[in-house]
Write an enzyme that holds these catalytic residues in place. Structure first.
Site, mmCIF file in Angstrom:
data_model
loop_
_atom_site.group_PDB
_atom_site.id
_atom_site.type_symbol
_atom_site.label_atom_id
_atom_site.label_comp_id
_atom_site.label_asym_id
_atom_site.label_seq_id
_atom_site.Cartn_x
_atom_site.Cartn_y
_atom_site.Cartn_z
ATOM 1 N N HIS A 63 0.875 -1.182 0.000
ATOM 2 C CA HIS A 63 0.000 0.000 0.000
ATOM 3 C C HIS A 63 0.909 1.227 0.000
ATOM 4 O O HIS A 63 1.731 1.407 0.907
ATOM 5 C CB HIS A 63 -0.908 -0.007 1.228
ATOM 6 N N GLU A 66 1.792 3.683 3.065
ATOM 7 C CA GLU A 66 2.218 3.140 4.358
ATOM 8 C C GLU A 66 3.724 3.298 4.482
ATOM 9 O O GLU A 66 4.508 2.391 4.205
ATOM 10 C CB GLU A 66 1.739 1.690 4.482
ATOM 11 N N HIS A 157 3.350 -3.403 6.896
ATOM 12 C CA HIS A 157 2.288 -2.424 6.636
ATOM 13 C C HIS A 157 2.158 -1.459 7.814
ATOM 14 O O HIS A 157 2.727 -1.680 8.887
ATOM 15 C CB HIS A 157 0.928 -3.137 6.482
ATOM 16 N N GLU A 222 1.555 -5.333 10.891
ATOM 17 C CA GLU A 222 1.064 -3.951 10.998
ATOM 18 C C GLU A 222 1.874 -3.256 12.087
ATOM 19 O O GLU A 222 1.808 -3.623 13.258
ATOM 20 C CB GLU A 222 -0.428 -3.940 11.361
HETATM 21 ZN ZN LIG Z 1 -1.339 -2.062 4.194
#
Ligand SMILES: [Zn+2]
Length: 342
Positions: A63, A66, A157, A222
């Site tokens: 993404h 990020e 991420h 994350e």
């Molecule tokens: Zn992500």
């Protein structure tokens, strides 16, 4: 080839803004005999002179907005190129969605982390073409594993919303009878992760692809909240960065996990958006892992109402604006792990 032109963030910069620089593969060898192969813009393979037992994929920027993991990986690559980190294992470093980094968006046409395990095959968006290239590259990389070398993939991420648990890991569904790895809980805990979410079904994420296709230990990690480039508080990423550095540069970085200190959740409901007027029944700033009482309405759309089925059922990754048919909300409930692999 002299690789000094890649230092100081230039590999990432050139990949983003002058990708033609890497239209042809580039190879060079560092003073410490480490080989650097640039496979494509944003994709670099690092091969130490003498190899230990791991093949490690570090991916970031799947993404584009990020940024913290992108900055961590770019900094690590600088240290590898300068020789201040000497890798001991094969490493494949991937900066995923380069055009989306440049626009500061999650993606250009569509969410790349729904396009793996062949989901890219229909259509030809930039994300689909890139997902295909990443799959092929990861496949060629893991094909170099001989014997029982350890195959690892950390897909890094940051989350769209705040989280009650700042750093958490989504563990792909293990559909081949493997058990979660105690060693991996130890490593991820050393990265500052205390919350683990066990998936309950196959998905089209990058980490599931590596886990399912190549029997790698794969994880969606994350590390905090989305912020623009340059606005990350790197102190909150220090443990992750130090642990990733130790992982690539030590023969076998294996800190022990204290399992009793970790929060383990399993997926209870996967709620996909089926209608344009899909509504979440909690505020936009409700953090990930906020829990609700049984019977609370969490989301609704024409013909359907989604309620918490258990006391303590918590929400993760709510996003009412996903494309129709895609996941708008996960709910999770606490669980325990009885047995682990090494
Ligand atoms: Zn992500």
């Amino acid at each position: 080839m002299d690789l000094s032109f890649l230092a100081n963030g230039q590999f990432l910069h050139l990949s983003r803004f002058q990708p033609d620089t890497f239209a042809k593969q580039v190879r060079g060898t560092l003073a410490n005999k480490t080989t650097i192969d640039i496979i494509a813009p944003g994709i670099v393979e690092i091969t130490p002179a003498t190899q230990a037992d791991k093949l490690i994929v570090l991916s970031c920027g799947i993404h584009g907005n990020e940024t913290a993991p992108i900055e961590i990986c770019s900094d690590m690559l600088d240290e590898i190129i300068s020789g201040s980190i000497t890798v001991q294992h094969r490493v494949l470093m991937i900066f995923g969605n380069l055009p989306a980094m440049n626009t500061g968006e999650r993606f250009i046409d569509e969410n790349m982390n729904r396009l793996f395990s062949g989901a890219h095959k229909i259509g030809s968006s930039p994300e689909r073409q890139r997902a295909k290239l990443l799959e092929d590259t990861v496949g060629q990389f893991f094909a170099k594993a001989q014997g029982n070398k350890e195959k690892l993939h950390y897909d890094l991420h940051t989350a769209i919303r705040d989280s009650k648990n700042d750093k958490f890991v989504v563990m792909p569904f293990l559909d081949d009878g493997r058990l979660p790895s105690a060693k991996q809980f130890g490593f991820l805990a050393a990265c500052g992760v205390d919350t683990f979410l066990l998936s309950s079904a196959p998905t089209t994420t990058f980490s599931y692809f590596s886990s399912h296709q190549y029997k790698a230990r794969g994880f969606t990690v994350e590390l905090g909240k989305v912020r623009p480039f340059g606005e990350n508080d790197m102190r909150s990423f220090a443990a992750a960065r130090a642990s990733l550095t130790a992982l690539v540069s030590e023969p076998d970085f294996a800190p022990a996990a204290r399992m009793s200190e970790l929060l383990i959740y399993k997926v209870n409901q996967v709620i996909n958006r089926q209608h344009l007027d899909f509504t979440l029944h909690f505020a936009d700033d409700v953090p990930n892992f906020t829990d609700f009482k049984q019977g609370t309405v969490l989301a609704s759309e024409p013909g359907a109402q989604y309620v918490a089925q258990y006391d303590g059922e918590a929400i993760v990754f709510p996003n009412a604006r996903v494309a129709l048919g895609q996941r708008a909300l996960l709910t999770v409930v606490p669980t325990t792990l009885e047995t682990l692999d090494v």
